[in-house]
Write a protein that holds these residues in place. Structure first.
Motif, PDB file in Angstrom:
ATOM      1  N   TYR A 489       0.852  -1.196   0.000  1.00  0.00           N
ATOM      2  CA  TYR A 489       0.000   0.000   0.000  1.00  0.00           C
ATOM      3  C   TYR A 489       0.885   1.242   0.000  1.00  0.00           C
ATOM      4  N   ILE A 490       0.573   2.187  -0.884  1.00  0.00           N
ATOM      5  CA  ILE A 490       1.253   3.478  -0.872  1.00  0.00           C
ATOM      6  C   ILE A 490       0.399   4.432  -0.032  1.00  0.00           C
ATOM      7  N   LEU A 491       0.918   4.821   1.137  1.00  0.00           N
ATOM      8  CA  LEU A 491       0.129   5.629   2.075  1.00  0.00           C
ATOM      9  C   LEU A 491       0.190   7.112   1.764  1.00  0.00           C
ATOM     10  N   ALA A 492       1.324   7.570   1.270  1.00  0.00           N
ATOM     11  CA  ALA A 492       1.481   9.012   1.010  1.00  0.00           C
ATOM     12  C   ALA A 492       2.784   9.248   0.279  1.00  0.00           C
ATOM     13  N   GLU A 493       2.885  10.413  -0.349  1.00  0.00           N
ATOM     14  CA  GLU A 493       4.147  10.869  -0.922  1.00  0.00           C
ATOM     15  C   GLU A 493       4.221  12.376  -0.771  1.00  0.00           C
ATOM     16  N   GLY A 494       5.426  12.914  -0.842  1.00  0.00           N
ATOM     17  CA  GLY A 494       5.582  14.352  -0.697  1.00  0.00           C
ATOM     18  C   GLY A 494       6.989  14.775  -1.106  1.00  0.00           C
ATOM     19  N   PHE A 495       7.240  16.081  -0.997  1.00  0.00           N
ATOM     20  CA  PHE A 495       8.541  16.626  -1.391  1.00  0.00           C
ATOM     21  C   PHE A 495       9.330  17.051  -0.162  1.00  0.00           C
ATOM     22  N   GLY A 496      10.650  17.147  -0.336  1.00  0.00           N
ATOM     23  CA  GLY A 496      11.519  17.516   0.773  1.00  0.00           C
ATOM     24  C   GLY A 496      11.827  16.325   1.652  1.00  0.00           C
ATOM     25  N   ASN A 497      12.256  16.612   2.894  1.00  0.00           N
ATOM     26  CA  ASN A 497      12.582  15.552   3.837  1.00  0.00           C
ATOM     27  C   ASN A 497      11.333  15.096   4.582  1.00  0.00           C
ATOM     28  N   PHE A 498      11.167  13.778   4.704  1.00  0.00           N
ATOM     29  CA  PHE A 498      10.024  13.245   5.458  1.00  0.00           C
ATOM     30  C   PHE A 498      10.126  13.663   6.923  1.00  0.00           C
ATOM     31  N   ASN A 499       9.027  14.215   7.431  1.00  0.00           N
ATOM     32  CA  ASN A 499       8.967  14.649   8.825  1.00  0.00           C
ATOM     33  C   ASN A 499       7.806  13.912   9.492  1.00  0.00           C
ATOM     34  N   PRO A 500       8.094  12.903  10.333  1.00  0.00           N
ATOM     35  CA  PRO A 500       7.004  12.096  10.902  1.00  0.00           C
ATOM     36  C   PRO A 500       5.990  12.901  11.692  1.00  0.00           C
ATOM     37  N   SER A 501       6.415  13.931  12.387  1.00  0.00           N
ATOM     38  CA  SER A 501       5.471  14.708  13.198  1.00  0.00           C
ATOM     39  C   SER A 501       4.502  15.505  12.329  1.00  0.00           C
ATOM     40  N   ARG A 502       4.931  15.824  11.116  1.00  0.00           N
ATOM     41  CA  ARG A 502       4.080  16.599  10.209  1.00  0.00           C
ATOM     42  C   ARG A 502       3.407  15.728   9.148  1.00  0.00           C
ATOM     43  N   ASP A 503       4.153  14.746   8.611  1.00  0.00           N
ATOM     44  CA  ASP A 503       3.695  14.038   7.415  1.00  0.00           C
ATOM     45  C   ASP A 503       2.859  12.795   7.711  1.00  0.00           C
ATOM     46  N   THR A 504       2.938  12.277   8.931  1.00  0.00           N
ATOM     47  CA  THR A 504       2.121  11.099   9.269  1.00  0.00           C
ATOM     48  C   THR A 504       0.635  11.411   9.143  1.00  0.00           C
ATOM     49  N   ALA A 505       0.260  12.644   9.387  1.00  0.00           N
ATOM     50  CA  ALA A 505      -1.155  13.038   9.279  1.00  0.00           C
ATOM     51  C   ALA A 505      -1.666  12.932   7.846  1.00  0.00           C
ATOM     52  N   LYS A 506      -0.766  12.877   6.877  1.00  0.00           N
ATOM     53  CA  LYS A 506      -1.163  12.788   5.471  1.00  0.00           C
ATOM     54  C   LYS A 506      -1.428  11.351   5.019  1.00  0.00           C
ATOM     55  N   PHE A 507      -1.163  10.371   5.889  1.00  0.00           N
ATOM     56  CA  PHE A 507      -1.305   8.978   5.497  1.00  0.00           C
ATOM     57  C   PHE A 507      -2.752   8.645   5.144  1.00  0.00           C
ATOM     58  N   ASN A 508      -2.946   7.969   4.031  1.00  0.00           N
ATOM     59  CA  ASN A 508      -4.258   7.443   3.663  1.00  0.00           C
ATOM     60  C   ASN A 508      -4.355   6.019   4.200  1.00  0.00           C
ATOM     61  N   LEU A 509      -5.100   5.844   5.269  1.00  0.00           N
ATOM     62  CA  LEU A 509      -5.284   4.520   5.876  1.00  0.00           C
ATOM     63  C   LEU A 509      -6.659   3.949   5.544  1.00  0.00           C
ATOM     64  N   VAL A 510      -7.357   4.583   4.603  1.00  0.00           N
ATOM     65  CA  VAL A 510      -8.715   4.151   4.237  1.00  0.00           C
ATOM     66  C   VAL A 510      -8.707   3.366   2.924  1.00  0.00           C
ATOM     67  N   ASP A 511      -8.213   4.000   1.842  1.00  0.00           N
ATOM     68  CA  ASP A 511      -8.259   3.343   0.531  1.00  0.00           C
ATOM     69  C   ASP A 511      -6.981   3.593  -0.276  1.00  0.00           C
ATOM     70  N   PRO A 512      -5.802   3.377   0.333  1.00  0.00           N
ATOM     71  CA  PRO A 512      -4.566   3.588  -0.429  1.00  0.00           C
ATOM     72  C   PRO A 512      -4.461   2.589  -1.578  1.00  0.00           C
ATOM     73  N   PRO A 513      -3.748   2.959  -2.656  1.00  0.00           N
ATOM     74  CA  PRO A 513      -3.616   2.030  -3.777  1.00  0.00           C
ATOM     75  C   PRO A 513      -2.638   0.906  -3.459  1.00  0.00           C
ATOM     76  N   LEU A 514      -2.857  -0.234  -4.113  1.00  0.00           N
ATOM     77  CA  LEU A 514      -1.992  -1.399  -3.978  1.00  0.00           C
ATOM     78  C   LEU A 514      -1.119  -1.470  -5.230  1.00  0.00           C
ATOM     79  N   ARG A 515       0.194  -1.387  -5.072  1.00  0.00           N
ATOM     80  CA  ARG A 515       1.114  -1.362  -6.217  1.00  0.00           C
ATOM     81  C   ARG A 515       2.287  -2.316  -5.967  1.00  0.00           C
ATOM     82  N   ASN A 516       3.074  -2.566  -7.019  1.00  0.00           N
ATOM     83  CA  ASN A 516       4.339  -3.287  -6.831  1.00  0.00           C
ATOM     84  C   ASN A 516       5.534  -2.417  -7.175  1.00  0.00           C
ATOM     85  N   THR A 517       5.274  -1.231  -7.790  1.00  0.00           N
ATOM     86  CA  THR A 517       6.341  -0.298  -8.146  1.00  0.00           C
ATOM     87  C   THR A 517       5.861   1.108  -7.808  1.00  0.00           C
ATOM     88  N   ALA A 518       6.575   1.788  -6.930  1.00  0.00           N
ATOM     89  CA  ALA A 518       6.180   3.130  -6.490  1.00  0.00           C
ATOM     90  C   ALA A 518       7.067   4.180  -7.135  1.00  0.00           C
TER      91      ALA A 518
END
Length: 578
Positions: A489-518
């Motif tokens: 599952y691809i939960l999220a993507e973004g630019f810059g450095n990943f910041n868990p305190s800020r970027d975890t809120a962007k996670f899609n835990l409802v209907d993320p896509p299922l892929r084999n290549t991100a």
């Protein structure tokens, strides 16, 4: 007598129950999985492209190779005979290979290569997958010409979750060199420089009429006015993400990487090498000819790339078109700029699963992999001719500062299964050895990775969250990251450095896509999750072949679970030896 009477009644009751059961079963649809047998002969074949005859490596003399068509639940048995002068393996890209890691195909990872004059039979079952996958060589740069489509339809009696298209067409986007691709990569390895870029892109092996000597062989895709057809688009190119459009037409995206998606409309696709996208296209324009076109999405600033455009033709088959269409040029789509990251991002972030999914929430392994290029200083005493990278260096690539090296005496899966020491180590770091400003100005002291064949070990059933973090070492660029043996599952993507305190809120835990290549965004990050429910050794790597050549890879070792259904099958008797 009472006892006899009771037994007789019981017998008749049982007889009627059995008859009813058999009658019910006879009225149920019978869906029997099939076994498909194929022979792949890998051989040199002369083909004419861009005005010259070249000898390329093919399967069964075909370029691209044969399309394999199966149903969900079917088994494939493919006997590969190597009549070429190079070692070869075949990877079934995106096939889960549940317990059949011996059939996965990456050279020296799950098998030793098939030597010239030898053969190997791949046996595996498609389980719970529908849509478009593909197969390709996974040995050096042979996949430049050794590849083909793998189409998985629903089981008999089941249907697509969208209106059945009138026709289906597989479109494999490729990359063509006027030189032997093996010579191209060998020259780059020898000099330490970037390899020569391709001379053309192709659609189903044909460059199209915008290239010299290619007009009469341009691929024609027929369509009738008003009908809706399914295009199965595969990026089979070796080293380039591609934009894809059809002039004056829009697509409804319905699947990707053999998983259905929540349908959405777009006028442009962006596929990294390895990715597939299934789209519906409706002939709702005036009868005419319309170019199908693909060209580079080149995100690495200042890096050379093939800036040509490959075309096929969508041709309306109607009486009103036949005379007029032959005398006019096809309509050409307006393509995005080569560096149009906004369009690429807008496309990749639209994907959703069709419905709510069970995303793993308990995380056993929280991993962070810094991904990118590097430059090695010229080794002392080595000729400058072998250090033709920037400022007298050699190009390299790494994950978490480890540049992956393939073993040569055993495959990693064989070493794991038989307990052979010295083939790999289990100390791949869960995080970068040093934290730094990944997408900023990176200290030159971090540009040189160490080399090693390192794996990260997982127990069966453990859950993994992996942050893939791009870096700006030498140059930031979009990386298509492929995981063998799994969908994720691809939960999220973004630019810059990943910041868990800020970027975890962007996670899609409802209907993320299922892929084999991100698609790992240029100068950005992607977060994926998967459950380690398939035992074996599974490669994670950038699907730009130049990057895996430089070491942008690692592998997961997933232990056996409990019982036969959680245990890797034994190796086949004809498994190649090194």
């Amino acid at each position: 007598m009472e006892t006899v009477k009771h037994t007789s009644n019981s017998f008749y009751s049982f007889f009627f129950f059995l008859s009813f059961l058999l009658l019910s079963m006879s009225q149920m649809p019978i869906t029997k999985a099939k076994v498909h047998h194929h022979n792949f002969v890998v051989q040199a074949t002369p083909v004419k492209r861009l005005c010259k005859i070249h000898k390329i490596i093919t399967v069964n003399g075909m370029y691209p190779g044969p399309t394999l068509e199966v149903q969900n639940g079917d088994t494939l048995v493919v006997n590969v005979v190597n009549k070429a002068r190079y070692n070869v393996t075949i990877h079934w890209h995106g096939v889960r290979q549940i317990r059949t890691g011996w059939a996965d195909g990456p050279e020296f990872v799950t098998q030793c290569p098939i030597r010239p004059g030898k053969s190997y039979t791949y046996r595996f079952t498609i389980q719970g997958q529908e849509g478009t996958l593909w197969w390709h060589a996974h040995s050096s740069w042979l996949r430049a010409t050794v590849y083909g489509a793998l189409i998985i339809r629903p089981k008999e009696g089941e249907s697509y979750p969208f209106p059945k298209p009138k026709h289906e067409t597989a479109l494999l986007l490729g990359e063509w060199w006027n030189k032997n691709p093996i010579d191209v990569v060998r020259q780059a390895t020898r000099t330490g420089a970037a390899p020569n870029v391709s001379d053309a892109y192709t659609i189903n092996g044909q460059p199209g009429d915008r290239y010299n000597c290619s007009g009469k062989d341009t691929l024609i895709v027929p369509i009738d006015s008003g009908e809706t057809n399914l295009l199965r688009v595969v990026n089979s190119a070796l080293n380039q993400q591609l934009f894809f459009k059809v002039a004056k037409h829009k697509f409804t995206v319905v699947g990707a990487d053999a998983s259905y998606v929540k349908p959405f409309t777009t006028s442009v696709l962006m596929l990294g090498p390895g990715q597939t996208t299934d789209v519906l296209i409706t002939a709702d324009q005036p009868p005419a000819k319309y170019y199908i076109a693909a060209q580079a999405y080149a995100s690495a600033q200042g890096a050379p790339f093939d800036n040509t455009t490959t075309t096929a033709i969508l041709e309306y088959k109607s009486a009103s078109c036949s005379a007029k269409c032959n005398s006019t040029k096809p309509h050409m789509p307006r393509m995005p700029a080569f560096n149009d990251t906004a369009t690429a991002t807008s496309f990749t972030t639209k994907f959703r699963s069709p419905r709510k999914v069970q995303v793993p929430t308990k995380i056993d392994h929280n991993l962070f992999f810094a991904v990118g290029l590097g430059l090695n200083n010229c080794p002392r005493g080595v000729s400058r001719s072998r250090c033709q990278g920037p400022n007298g260096t050699r190009f390299t690539a790494s994950m978490n500062n480890v540049s992956f090296v393939l073993p040569s005496n055993f495959s990693m899966l064989q070493a794991h299964q038989q307990g052979i020491p010295g083939v790999f180590t289990t100390d791949f770091p869960a995080n970068p050895p040093r934290k730094f400003d990944y997408t900023g100005n990176v200290s030159r002291s971090l540009w040189q990775p160490i080399t090693g064949t390192k794996v990260y070990r997982l127990k069966y059933g453990e859950t993994v969250q992996l942050v893939l973090q791009g870096t700006s070492i030498f140059t930031a660029e979009n990386h298509p990251i492929h995981l063998h043996g799994y969908d994720f599952y691809i939960l999220a993507e973004g630019f810059g450095n990943f910041n868990p305190s800020r970027d975890t809120a962007k996670f899609n835990l409802v209907d993320p896509p299922l892929r084999n290549t991100a698609s790992l965004p240029v100068g950005g990050w992607t977060v994926i999750r998967f459950v380690a429910d398939n035992p074996g050794v599974w490669l994670l790597h950038c699907h730009l072949d130049v990057h895996i050549t430089w070491g942008l890879a690692m592998a997961f070792v997933v232990e056996n679970g409990v019982g036969e259904l959680q245990t890797l099958e034994p190796p086949p008797a004809d498994h190649p030896v090194c």
